[in-house]
Design a protein around this motif. Structure first.
Motif, PDB file in Angstrom:
ATOM      1  N   UNK A  46       1.613   6.428  -1.219  1.00  0.00           N
ATOM      2  CA  UNK A  46       1.055   6.050   0.500  1.00  0.00           C
ATOM      3  C   UNK A  46       0.234   5.167   0.419  1.00  0.00           C
ATOM      4  N   UNK A  47      -0.135   4.947   1.419  1.00  0.00           N
ATOM      5  CA  UNK A  47      -1.490   3.714   1.947  1.00  0.00           C
ATOM      6  C   UNK A  47      -2.667   4.328   1.336  1.00  0.00           C
ATOM      7  N   UNK A  86      -1.486  -3.539  -0.094  1.00  0.00           N
ATOM      8  CA  UNK A  86      -0.848  -2.391   0.941  1.00  0.00           C
ATOM      9  C   UNK A  86      -0.269  -3.531   1.911  1.00  0.00           C
ATOM     10  N   UNK A  87       1.426  -2.969   1.883  1.00  0.00           N
ATOM     11  CA  UNK A  87       2.146  -3.209   2.420  1.00  0.00           C
ATOM     12  C   UNK A  87       3.315  -2.319   3.260  1.00  0.00           C
ATOM     13  N   UNK A 121      -5.482  19.399  -4.564  1.00  0.00           N
ATOM     14  CA  UNK A 121      -6.110  20.438  -3.448  1.00  0.00           C
ATOM     15  C   UNK A 121      -7.252  19.170  -3.013  1.00  0.00           C
ATOM     16  N   UNK A 122      -7.325  18.468  -1.461  1.00  0.00           N
ATOM     17  CA  UNK A 122      -7.619  17.769  -1.181  1.00  0.00           C
ATOM     18  C   UNK A 122      -7.601  16.076  -1.483  1.00  0.00           C
ATOM     19  N   UNK A 123      -8.506  15.143  -1.676  1.00  0.00           N
ATOM     20  CA  UNK A 123      -8.176  13.342  -2.003  1.00  0.00           C
ATOM     21  C   UNK A 123      -9.179  13.068  -2.105  1.00  0.00           C
ATOM     22  N   UNK A 124      -8.681  11.696  -2.506  1.00  0.00           N
ATOM     23  CA  UNK A 124      -9.925  10.355  -2.251  1.00  0.00           C
ATOM     24  C   UNK A 124     -10.329  10.123  -0.672  1.00  0.00           C
ATOM     25  N   UNK A 125     -10.697   9.733  -1.208  1.00  0.00           N
ATOM     26  CA  UNK A 125     -12.087   8.941   0.432  1.00  0.00           C
ATOM     27  C   UNK A 125     -10.743   7.459   0.697  1.00  0.00           C
ATOM     28  N   UNK A 126      -9.927   7.643   1.591  1.00  0.00           N
ATOM     29  CA  UNK A 126      -9.207   6.420   2.589  1.00  0.00           C
ATOM     30  C   UNK A 126      -9.144   5.495   2.548  1.00  0.00           C
ATOM     31  N   UNK A 165      -9.897   6.830   7.126  1.00  0.00           N
ATOM     32  CA  UNK A 165      -9.219   5.800   6.887  1.00  0.00           C
ATOM     33  C   UNK A 165     -11.198   4.792   7.665  1.00  0.00           C
ATOM     34  N   UNK A 166     -11.740   5.023   6.059  1.00  0.00           N
ATOM     35  CA  UNK A 166     -12.596   4.174   6.201  1.00  0.00           C
ATOM     36  C   UNK A 166     -12.377   2.503   6.324  1.00  0.00           C
ATOM     37  N   UNK A 167     -13.760   2.248   7.269  1.00  0.00           N
ATOM     38  CA  UNK A 167     -13.565   0.983   7.404  1.00  0.00           C
ATOM     39  C   UNK A 167     -14.858   0.644   6.692  1.00  0.00           C
ATOM     40  N   UNK A 168     -14.326  -0.342   5.595  1.00  0.00           N
ATOM     41  CA  UNK A 168     -15.137  -0.766   4.152  1.00  0.00           C
ATOM     42  C   UNK A 168     -16.354  -1.408   4.771  1.00  0.00           C
ATOM     43  N   UNK A 169     -17.719  -0.707   4.247  1.00  0.00           N
ATOM     44  CA  UNK A 169     -18.903  -2.226   4.529  1.00  0.00           C
ATOM     45  C   UNK A 169     -19.407  -2.936   3.459  1.00  0.00           C
ATOM     46  N   UNK A 170     -18.670  -2.914   1.572  1.00  0.00           N
ATOM     47  CA  UNK A 170     -18.717  -3.589   0.492  1.00  0.00           C
ATOM     48  C   UNK A 170     -17.089  -3.971   0.371  1.00  0.00           C
TER      49      UNK A 170
END
Length: 845
Positions: free
Chosen positions: A236-237, A514-515, A274-279, A322-327
């Motif tokens: 998944x994306x 990412x595709x 259970x749960x997941x990483x930050x996307x 889904x985060x907007x990456x700052x770095x």
């Protein structure tokens, strides 16, 4: 000179450092292939073995669906065969020595059960007239056996399949063999095949240079030169990936699932979570060995980490936003001193970053850390540990102000970061790499004083990754390794990482793109240390084991260094008599005295095409127009460590009007003819890597390549002045490139060559030791006029230099001739007077 010495040291260092670690052996294709595609070889020694003989080698067995087959079949006098048959499966194991229908020696299954798949076991066979014995992995069995009825006049050894009319076999076990020795009755080694370096399907033994030809070989050493695609994962994306060396695994995480790719087993396990990483689109996952956890991290205040516990299979967060990456495309590292996570650099909000931020396991905030000697803002750089205390930071792109509106510059610099004291030191910068236009993958692998990086052009989307090696302590030399990896580069939507796994002794490259709502991961492996194709080639002059090739190479290079040192020392002992004399070139000295062009094993492109063989004969007439052009284009594509020219480009250039089959035939025939001609020269090899052809010069001379070596010196700011101006090849620089070879594809190359000479001349004229030396400036201007008769920079430089030397009338004559040429070429009058030229500031026009 410094670059030459550095390169020699680089080659010697990497050769000695890697020699013992290089994998060797011959991989046998077995039942998984058709019979005609299986691996085998045959030896018929031309020595006296009447009293008996010994055969010794290392054997490695692997598990496949079908495992039965002949390790070897030894035929004596075309009457009897002694066969070693292996059948190792998961349920049972057998290793049996037979003669005809007689089961002779059989290893007990219990002893064979200790053998582990893929490991090397020593096998030795002793055949005497009254006994036969065999040893496997230090287990020896023997039995009396009467062979006195045989004359031992003819011994044939078959490994894998046997083509003997009376003893045919095609059953081959899935195995690999290395370090094969054949000895006589007194244990005197007659032949020794390492099965390491090779010549395509031939391997020469290290004692008598016996050429052993192998059918359908797969040389294990070649796995050091070619990336192997291990796996493709479609997840998944915004899935995340990381390396966990302690687990011998790569992890791939998304909400509700983690995939564990176990490297030494080449399999994937699934962990339901259970749960997941930050996307986030960039790779924000890291394995933390201090706590045996996976951390996914973000830069929002109050929620910096989601931590995965392998015991409970739970993440501490379940944030699906889904985060907007700052770095984006930053670098991250774990400190050996405080177990904290640090990040450096990155890109976000149209800004390139150079902050170092820090977070710990129990904190939900980032703290900016002050460090000395700031590194210019950047992203798409690489980082890796050199030691417990020292990190290396290499390359990337950004700009000194950090704002995207000020443009982007690729960096080719190296910094060290003391992780304990957070002090930074700039080790080097190499602006000559700018012409290659690459950025680097997120990680580098450091091995003592050499580091490896994944490099790829940032100017294309569908591109390729190339593994490069660099010196930590010297910027001048770098080397390309292995073949390329296809890569879809989509800036912050893609990433590539390089890892080293010591258990497997392999490098792993992991690419992500990412595709269409998916994260596509590709995993590639390369045996460590990496090698070039040339490193795996065994010359026909392969020497005795008593004097290994590397020792001979070292001795030759050492003598070369001593010779060059003494030569330069002798030259520099002659000092100029006075400061005034040292600022002028004596008129009776010409630069050609240093650049004496050889008339043996030499190829000339400047001022005309010409080839001289190793005997000093002019063989230019042997080159047909096609062969001439073929040599020219391959040489041009071989310059400056380029990959060479592909089969596709060759076809488009020379045989675009022909069918695929006809074009291939034409290419093969002409390449073969060119190889035959080049064999008349010493120190030049036509080499093919994958689909690319290039020329390796190792002693042969080419004036075109020599000029580019000089050009690179100027580009890298090698200092010239009156003391070493004799090293400037003015006459060669003045010559046109291949003036009598006329073809469409060559015209833009000729134009580009002239432009490069003009640019180099301008750079040279601006050096501190030259810009006030009138005599050198006059010669530089003459070079420029040879390539462009109406170059205004050359006119101003020459006229002003002549005027300062008190030769104003000569300067005026030069000006008048320029005006006449200008009128003839452009059909307009030159609009500056002589006084304008004499008083004009010297700048590029």
């Amino acid at each position: 000179m410094r670059k030459l010495l550095t390169y020699i040291v680089f080659v010697l260092y990497s050769s000695f450092a890697c020699l013992g670690a290089v994998s060797s052996g011959l991989f046998f294709h077995s039942h998984a292939k058709a019979k005609e595609d299986r691996t085998s070889f045959y030896i018929e020694p031309d020595v006296n073995l009447k009293r008996g003989f010994f055969v010794e080698f290392d054997l490695s067995l692997r598990l496949e669906k079908y495992n039965y087959g002949y390790v070897f079949r030894i035929v004596i006098d075309d009457k009897k065969s002694i066969d070693l048959i292996a059948n190792f499966s998961e349920k049972s194991r057998s290793l049996t020595l037979i003669e005809g229908e007689h089961l002779y020696l059989d290893f007990p299954n219990g002893l064979l059960g200790k053998y582990k798949w893929g490991e090397w076991a020593n096998v030795s066979l002793s055949v005497n007239r009254d006994s036969v014995s065999i040893t496997f992995d230090n287990i020896k069995i023997s039995e009396p056996y009467n062979l006195n009825s045989l004359a031992f006049d003819n011994i044939k050894l078959y490994f894998g399949g046997a083509t003997h009319p009376l003893f045919y076999s095609s059953d081959i076990p899935p195995m690999s063999i290395r370090n094969l020795k054949l000895s006589d009755y007194n244990h005197h080694v007659l032949y020794h095949w390492l099965f390491r370096e090779h010549c395509n399907d031939i391997c020469f033994d290290s004692i008598k240079k016996y050429p052993l030809q192998v059918s359908n070989p797969e040389w294990i050493i070649d796995q050091h030169t070619k990336w192997t695609k291990e796996l493709t994962l479609k997840l998944p994306a915004n899935s995340q990936a990381c390396n966990a060396e302690n687990h011998n695994s790569l992890y791939f995480a998304n909400n509700g699932i983690i995939l564990k790719y176990i490297l030494n087993e080449n399999k994937v396990d699934t962990i339901v979570t259970q749960g997941g990483p930050f996307l986030e689109e960039n790779n924000q996952l890291i394995y933390v060995p201090y706590f045996n956890e996976l951390w996914s991290y973000d830069f929002n205040d109050g929620k910096t980490k989601s931590i995965f516990n392998f015991a409970t299979k739970e993440w501490t967060e379940n944030d699906l936003e889904i985060k907007n990456p700052q770095y984006s495309q930053h670098n991250a590292f774990l400190s050996n001193y405080d177990s904290c996570l640090y990040i450096f650099g990155g890109y976000g909000d149209y800004t390139y970053k150079n902050k170092i931020l820090k977070t710990s396991r129990n904190n939900n905030f980032w703290q900016e850390v002050k460090y000395t000697d700031k590194i210019p803002p950047r992203y798409l750089g690489a980082m890796g540990y050199k030691s417990k205390d020292t990190l290396l930071i290499f390359g990337g792109c950004g700009n000194p102000k950090g704002k995207q509106e000020f443009g982007v510059t690729n960096y080719y610099d190296l910094y060290s970061l003391d992780v304990k004291n957070l002090t930074v030191k700039k080790l080097w910068e190499n602006k000559s790499l700018e012409k290659e236009g690459f950025v680097v993958g997120n990680n580098i692998v450091v091995d003592k004083d050499i580091f490896y990086a994944l490099c790829y052009p940032s100017s294309m989307s569908n591109t390729h990754i190339l593994l490069k090696a660099f010196f930590v302590n010297d910027s001048l030399i770098h080397r390309n390794y292995a073949d390329t990896i296809p890569y879809v580069f989509n800036d912050v939507h893609s990433s590539c990482n390089l890892y080293y796994n010591p258990t497997m002794s392999k490098l792993y490259a992991v690419t992500k793109n990412e595709d269409g709502g998916n994260s596509i991961f590709n995993i590639y492996s390369l045996r460590y240390p990496p090698l070039t194709i040339v490193d795996t080639q065994q010359p026909e002059e392969y020497k005795s084991e008593a004097i290994p090739l590397i020792v001979i190479t070292f001795a030759i290079l050492l003598l070369l260094i001593i010779f060059l040192y003494l030569y330069l020392l002798k030259r520099h002992l002659v000092k100029p008599k006075s400061a005034t004399e040292s600022n002028r070139i004596p008129e009776n000295i010409t630069n050609n005295e240093v650049f004496v062009q050889p008339k043996k094993s030499a190829i000339f492109f400047l001022n005309g095409f010409q080839v001289w063989d190793k005997e000093g004969n002019d063989i230019t007439k042997l080159f047909t127009p096609v062969l001439k052009q073929l040599l020219i284009i391959i040489t041009i594509y071989s310059r400056d460590n380029q990959k060479g020219i592909s089969n596709i480009t060759l076809r488009e250039t020379f045989w675009s009007d022909k069918s695929d089959e006809s074009a291939q035939n034409n290419r093969r025939v002409n390449i073969r003819k060119l190889k035959v001609l080049l064999e008349k020269l010493d120190g030049i090899d036509l080499v093919k890597e994958n689909i690319y052809w290039f020329l390796k010069f190792n002693g042969a001379y080419c004036d075109y390549l020599e000029i580019y070596k000089f050009i690179r010196k100027v580009e890298t700011n090698v200092h010239f002045d009156s003391s070493n101006c004799h090293e400037i090849p003015f006459q060669l620089l003045s010559y046109p490139l291949l003036p009598y070879v006329q073809c469409d594809w060559l015209d833009p190359i000729k134009a580009d060559y002239s432009n490069v000479i003009l640019d180099t001349s301008i750079l040279l004229s601006k050096q501190e030791g030259i810009k006030n030396n009138n005599d050198i400036l006059i010669q530089i201007a003459n070079v420029m006029f040879a390539h462009d008769k109406i170059d205004e920079y050359a006119l101003i430089m020459k006229c002003q230099a002549l005027h300062r030397n008190g030769r104003t009338s000569l300067a005026k004559n030069e000006y008048d001739s320029f005006c006449d040429e200008y009128k003839e070429v452009l059909n307009i009058e030159y609009n500056k007077s002589f006084n304008d030229i004499i008083n004009s500031p010297l700048k590029e026009t």
